[in-house]
Design an enzyme around this catalytic site. Structure first.
Site, PDB file in Angstrom:
ATOM      1  N   ASP A  98       0.806  -1.238  -0.034  1.00 27.53           N
ATOM      2  CA  ASP A  98      -0.011   0.027  -0.082  1.00 27.53           C
ATOM      3  C   ASP A  98       0.882   1.155   0.168  1.00 27.53           C
ATOM      4  O   ASP A  98       1.887   1.415   0.886  1.00 27.53           O
ATOM      5  CB  ASP A  98      -0.807  -0.099   1.389  1.00 27.53           C
ATOM      6  CG  ASP A  98      -2.105   1.046   1.077  1.00 27.53           C
ATOM      7  OD1 ASP A  98      -1.895   1.968   0.573  1.00 27.53           O
ATOM      8  OD2 ASP A  98      -3.307   0.606   1.598  1.00 27.53           O
ATOM      9  N   HIS A 100      -0.508   4.407   0.081  1.00 23.51           N
ATOM     10  CA  HIS A 100      -1.095   5.869   0.508  1.00 23.51           C
ATOM     11  C   HIS A 100      -0.410   6.138   2.065  1.00 23.51           C
ATOM     12  O   HIS A 100      -0.368   5.339   2.869  1.00 23.51           O
ATOM     13  CB  HIS A 100      -2.530   5.424   0.694  1.00 23.51           C
ATOM     14  CG  HIS A 100      -3.342   4.968  -0.695  1.00 23.51           C
ATOM     15  ND1 HIS A 100      -3.481   3.761  -1.004  1.00 23.51           N
ATOM     16  CD2 HIS A 100      -3.764   5.520  -1.602  1.00 23.51           C
ATOM     17  CE1 HIS A 100      -3.942   3.797  -2.125  1.00 23.51           C
ATOM     18  NE2 HIS A 100      -4.347   5.015  -2.451  1.00 23.51           N
ATOM     19  N   SER A 151      -5.422  -4.054   2.313  1.00 25.12           N
ATOM     20  CA  SER A 151      -4.382  -3.954   3.232  1.00 25.12           C
ATOM     21  C   SER A 151      -5.237  -4.518   4.651  1.00 25.12           C
ATOM     22  O   SER A 151      -4.665  -4.669   5.511  1.00 25.12           O
ATOM     23  CB  SER A 151      -4.194  -2.510   3.139  1.00 25.12           C
ATOM     24  OG  SER A 151      -3.644  -1.906   2.069  1.00 25.12           O
TER      25      SER A 151
END
Ligand code: B1M
Length: 215
Positions: A98, A100, A151
């Site tokens: 991930d 972000h 996630s």
């Protein structure tokens, strides 16, 4: 457009030109955190909706993210920091797979400005790296962020891995990110983890939970 609408628009349009002047003007009216919470995050929300519905393409989302990051970096030095210090230490990371990190970095800022030491490991971190850092830095808490639905599965696996390594009781875990829900963390994940696991809807709940865990 009026100043605050224009600022929100800058996030959606990914427009950096004149951003800092607008932020400076906004700071004469409201505190930096209010600008983030009420204006910039509202722009990011719109980006998410447009992207999710196919009305906005990835490169433009990236530009919006850049404007958001630049804005937060510009505002951060002007944020109020408490005099408290040494309230505890958290290792913070976005989980494996991930990328972000805007929310995670906001959590870092809020905790750092409120007396916590934050060891921010960055994005795409496997649990082995997170755990090594937590042991090495003698962290009080492990914090994981993730925005992708996958996630949430990674987080579950990570908790199982902490169980398997026998460190669950040593490390309370704080989780956050848009793909999680309170009930998933407080029911499904709490059932899996042998230690304490909490869900933070936003950075401020993260701070409140840290205060609770450390009290
Ligand atoms: Co992505 N992305 N993205 N993206 N992106 C989402 C998450 C998505 C929901 C968009 C959508 O479809 N509507 C969707 C996920 C869907 C899903 O999983 N089912 C998505 C997708 C699909 C993708 C890609 C797969 C797209 C692709 O490549 N085709 C790809 C993934 C790459 C990867 O990770 N492997 C991707 C890439 C990107 C960009 C790089 C372009 C960029 C990220 C840039 C960056 O972060 N450096 C991006 C962005 C910007 C978004 C959206 C639009 C905005 C995210 C954001 O920054 N929000 C997002 C839409 C959405 O979230 N609805 C989306 C603002 C931020 C402040 O909020 O991070 O939630 P958030 O943090 C909050 C709370 O959650 C909480 O506090 C913060 C506020 O105070 N919090 C914590 C977060 N972590 C915490 C930890 C804590 C406590 C609280 O304690 C430890």
């Amino acid at each position: 457009l009026p100043l605050f609408e224009r600022l929100e628009r800058r996030i959606v349009d990914g427009e950096l030109n004149g951003l800092e002047a607008d932020l400076d003007a906004a700071m004469t009216e409201v505190p930096p955190l209010t600008i983030i919470n009420e204006t910039l995050l509202s722009g990011m929300k719109t980006v998410g909706v447009l992207f999710g519905s196919g009305q906005m393409q990835l490169p433009f989302v990236l530009q919006s993210a850049e404007v958001m990051k630049t804005a937060v970096a510009h505002l951060e030095p002007h944020m109020e920091a408490s005099d408290e210090d040494g309230k505890g230490r958290i290792v913070l990371a976005t989980v494996k797979g991930d990328v972000h990190d805007i929310g995670k970095n906001l959590v870092d800022i809020i905790l750092s400005n409120n007396g916590y030491e934050v060891v921010n490991l960055g994005i795409k971190q496997p649990i082995a790296t997170i755990l090594d850092a937590a042991v090495d830095k003698r962290a009080d808490v492990i914090g994981m962020s993730g925005l992708l639905v996958k996630s949430t599965v990674v987080m579950k696996d990570n908790l199982k891995e902490l169980n398997a390594r026998g460190v669950a009781e040593q490390f309370p875990v704080l989780l956050g990110g848009a793909a999680l829900t309170r009930s998933y963390v407080e029911n499904d994940l709490a059932e899996v983890y042998d230690g304490e696991v909490s869900y933070a809807r936003d950075a401020f709940e993260g701070l409140r939970l840290m205060d609770e865990i450390m009290s």
